[in-house]
Design an enzyme around this catalytic site. Structure first.
Site, mmCIF file in Angstrom:
data_model
loop_
_atom_site.group_PDB
_atom_site.id
_atom_site.type_symbol
_atom_site.label_atom_id
_atom_site.label_comp_id
_atom_site.label_asym_id
_atom_site.label_seq_id
_atom_site.Cartn_x
_atom_site.Cartn_y
_atom_site.Cartn_z
ATOM 1 N N MET A 196 90.409 76.153 -16.994
ATOM 2 C CA MET A 196 89.852 75.549 -18.200
ATOM 3 C C MET A 196 90.922 74.735 -18.909
ATOM 4 O O MET A 196 92.122 74.944 -18.727
ATOM 5 C CB MET A 196 89.286 76.624 -19.132
ATOM 6 C CG MET A 196 90.323 77.561 -19.709
ATOM 7 S SD MET A 196 89.610 78.834 -20.806
ATOM 8 C CE MET A 196 88.975 79.997 -19.614
ATOM 9 N N SER B 56 94.761 77.748 -13.467
ATOM 10 C CA SER B 56 94.464 78.708 -14.537
ATOM 11 C C SER B 56 93.325 79.613 -14.094
ATOM 12 O O SER B 56 93.451 80.325 -13.107
ATOM 13 C CB SER B 56 94.133 77.953 -15.830
ATOM 14 O OG SER B 56 93.962 78.851 -16.908
ATOM 15 N N THR B 57 92.188 79.578 -14.772
ATOM 16 C CA THR B 57 91.070 80.468 -14.452
ATOM 17 C C THR B 57 90.620 80.262 -13.004
ATOM 18 O O THR B 57 90.310 79.154 -12.599
ATOM 19 C CB THR B 57 89.885 80.193 -15.388
ATOM 20 O OG1 THR B 57 90.352 80.186 -16.727
ATOM 21 C CG2 THR B 57 88.815 81.249 -15.232
ATOM 22 N N HIS C 239 98.444 80.240 -15.280
ATOM 23 C CA HIS C 239 98.299 80.809 -16.627
ATOM 24 C C HIS C 239 97.966 82.296 -16.505
ATOM 25 O O HIS C 239 96.892 82.667 -16.050
ATOM 26 C CB HIS C 239 97.171 80.102 -17.387
ATOM 27 C CG HIS C 239 97.446 78.657 -17.649
ATOM 28 N ND1 HIS C 239 96.449 77.752 -17.915
ATOM 29 C CD2 HIS C 239 98.603 77.954 -17.685
ATOM 30 C CE1 HIS C 239 96.983 76.557 -18.115
ATOM 31 N NE2 HIS C 239 98.288 76.664 -17.968
ATOM 32 N N ASP D 129 95.649 71.323 -19.227
ATOM 33 C CA ASP D 129 97.068 71.447 -18.916
ATOM 34 C C ASP D 129 97.368 70.749 -17.590
ATOM 35 O O ASP D 129 96.618 70.890 -16.619
ATOM 36 C CB ASP D 129 97.458 72.922 -18.833
ATOM 37 C CG ASP D 129 98.961 73.133 -18.801
ATOM 38 O OD1 ASP D 129 99.704 72.203 -19.175
ATOM 39 O OD2 ASP D 129 99.393 74.232 -18.394
#
Length: 349
Positions: free
Chosen positions: A289, A168-169, A195, A292
């Site tokens: 973050m 993600s991030t 993401h 998931d």
């Protein structure tokens, strides 16, 4: 006493500076301490005000967002959230910004601004809060792992293998680090959930494809998975794998709502692989973050006897959320620096 997250808002539009400032100041933990109208102005204000986070417009006169970001990250790194347009060029520039060191991005409201602004507001506030905690230091080059570890991870199974990566991030930079080191004749397909909203995943796939020896593509429903190809889930769609006759096929769908707020979801991808016990999965969870991937990893470990789990170490993560959550399951086999993840994958073959 509340310790505020101090933010500098940079945008060439006076209207956008006002809107973004009002959105952020609505939050009890965030204070906009200044604004700037271009990159040159931003560098001066940054030295004067020392913000915790900068929101940075991509397209500006005098000095644009990419030039400004490079100067910030090269000289005195600071957490930056890019504010991007949704155009193809905007998406490409945003991905370059993430490579240069921006923590994350949001897209500018379009159309009826009064209707779109609330959607952007929640996302922007979440990303400002996360950015204030992010690791934005340069990732130092690390030494290759000791050869003595090879015997511990030597893999002798003859099962069909797949690599599944969730992030993600900070993910685009981490994916670049991992995918560009994989050799062209890699003997497995690679499935990726990053993401990212619709419109950006195709640009991400194109960018990584231009840098890698393997073929990197945005996944399409019905793709037969091939060795040496990386398939990135399109924004807004879950990615799963199913068996059709003797082939393994990508299934891109919206049959399920967002999971943990995400579509695509790492959990959904991992769970689809858990339903294929004849597959040996190398599951990789990198910077991001939230949590998931954790539930999906539990499914993989419980329902198959051939899952090897690798997570990125805190040292190299932009945000140590998803890997930390996975570690708490005690099902992870290795935790390594992002620059060693490809090496660990290759040692399983």
């Amino acid at each position: 006493m509340v310790e505020y997250i101090k933010v500098l808002v940079v945008d060439d539009s006076a209207f956008m500076r006002k809107i973004i400032s009002e959105m952020l100041n609505d939050h009890p933990r965030i204070r906009v301490i200044g604004t700037a109208r271009n990159g040159k102005d931003a560098l001066t204000k940054r030295e004067e005000l020392r913000p915790d986070v900068i929101t940075l417009d991509v397209e500006m006169p005098i000095m644009n967002g990419l030039e400004t970001l490079k100067m910030i990250m090269d000289n005195d790194p600071c957490s930056v959230v890019m504010v991007s347009s949704t155009t193809k060029v905007g998406a490409e520039n945003t991905l370059l910004a993430i490579e240069y060191g921006a923590v994350d991005f949001v897209t500018k409201p379009s159309g009826a601004i009064s209707l779109d602004i609330e959607k952007v507001k929640d996302s922007l506030i979440d990303k400002i809060i996360q950015a204030s905690k992010a690791n934005v230091k340069r990732i130092n080059v690390v030494k290759p792992l000791e050869r003595k570890e090879e015997s511990k991870v030597k893999n002798k199974t003859k099962l069909k293998k797949m690599v599944a990566i969730g992030t993600s991030t900070g993910g685009p930079r981490a994916l670049k680090d991992v995918l560009t080191k994989i050799p062209a004749k890699f003997n497995a397909p690679i499935l990726i959930v990053q993401h990212m909203p619709a419109g950006f995943t195709k640009s991400l796939a194109n960018r990584l494809n231009s840098l890698s020896n393997i073929h990197v593509t945005e996944a399409k429903d019905g793709d037969i998975v091939r060795n040496g190809v990386a398939y990135i889930a399109p924004g807004g769609y879950h990615l799963a794998v199913k068996k059709v006759a003797s082939d393994y096929v990508v299934h891109i769908h919206q049959e399920e709502e967002a999971r943990r707020g995400h579509r695509p979801s790492v959990d959904v991808m991992f769970e689809s692989l858990a339903s294929l016990p004849e597959i040996e999965t190398i599951a990789v969870i990198m910077t991001g973050m939230g949590a998931d991937g954790t539930e999906g990893l539990i499914h993989l470990k419980q329902k198959t006897s051939h899952c090897y789990a690798i997570v990125e170490s805190e040292e190299s993560c932009t945000v140590y959320g998803m890997p930390k959550a996975a570690m708490q399951t005690r099902l992870v086999d290795e935790r390594v620096h992002v620059q060693q993840i490809t090496e660990r994958i290759l040692k399983r073959f």
